[in-house]
Design a protein around this motif. Structure first.
Motif, PDB file in Angstrom:
ATOM      1  N   LEU A  22       0.861  -1.109   0.110  1.00 43.64           N
ATOM      2  CA  LEU A  22      -0.012  -0.019   0.024  1.00 43.64           C
ATOM      3  C   LEU A  22       0.887   1.252  -0.135  1.00 43.64           C
ATOM      4  N   LYS A  27      -3.036  -0.484  -4.743  1.00 39.56           N
ATOM      5  CA  LYS A  27      -4.462  -0.449  -4.063  1.00 39.56           C
ATOM      6  C   LYS A  27      -4.992  -1.823  -3.747  1.00 39.56           C
ATOM      7  N   LEU A  28      -5.757  -1.854  -2.553  1.00 39.63           N
ATOM      8  CA  LEU A  28      -6.336  -3.050  -2.132  1.00 39.63           C
ATOM      9  C   LEU A  28      -7.410  -3.211  -3.049  1.00 39.63           C
ATOM     10  N   LEU A  43      -3.800  -7.154  -4.476  1.00 40.64           N
ATOM     11  CA  LEU A  43      -3.986  -5.721  -4.793  1.00 40.64           C
ATOM     12  C   LEU A  43      -3.352  -5.572  -6.292  1.00 40.64           C
ATOM     13  N   PRO A  46      -2.685   1.378  -9.782  1.00 39.17           N
ATOM     14  CA  PRO A  46      -3.826   2.185 -10.043  1.00 39.17           C
ATOM     15  C   PRO A  46      -4.218   2.175 -11.451  1.00 39.17           C
ATOM     16  N   THR A  51      -2.450  -7.829 -11.419  1.00 34.05           N
ATOM     17  CA  THR A  51      -2.443  -7.671 -10.062  1.00 34.05           C
ATOM     18  C   THR A  51      -1.690  -9.025  -9.317  1.00 34.05           C
TER      19      THR A  51
END
Length: 116
Positions: A22, A27-28, A43, A46, A51
């Protein structure tokens, strides 16, 4: 086949690793119970695309064993500054004929190459 969707990153402590990623700018996407005491923590960056999931359930994937994954940067110097400001150590930027690279390691030693 279309694309690589998820890459498993082996970690010792999923929560410590999640906080690191993070701070790194991920981003989670999802965090849910998974297999006993483990969590499915996914995660992404952006702008989307591939992922990562922070795993501790694959016995052959040892924490700290990942290297060679490359994250594209538009402005490597700005990204290094942001990461440093967020308390993340970044190796020196090396210039090569195919671009500039700097290395970031997560708390387990998994290494990412930042590239511009």
């Amino acid at each position: 086949m279309q694309s690589i969707e998820i890459i498993s990153i082996p970690v010792t402590n999923q929560q410590v690793a999640k906080e690191f990623y993070l701070k790194m700018g991920f981003k989670l996407i999802v965090e849910n119970p998974f297999q006993g005491d483990s969590l499915w923590i996914q995660l992404g960056l952006p702008d989307g695309g591939t992922t990562i999931t922070l795993v501790n359930w694959f016995p052959n994937l040892k924490p700290g064993s990942i290297a060679g994954y490359v994250i594209k940067c538009d402005d490597l110097d700005a990204d290094i500054k942001t990461l440093t400001d967020n308390g993340i150590a970044v190796g020196p930027a090396d210039k090569t004929p195919w671009g500039r690279f700097a290395t970031v390691k997560d708390p387990d030693g998994n290494a990412w190459s930042l590239h511009a």
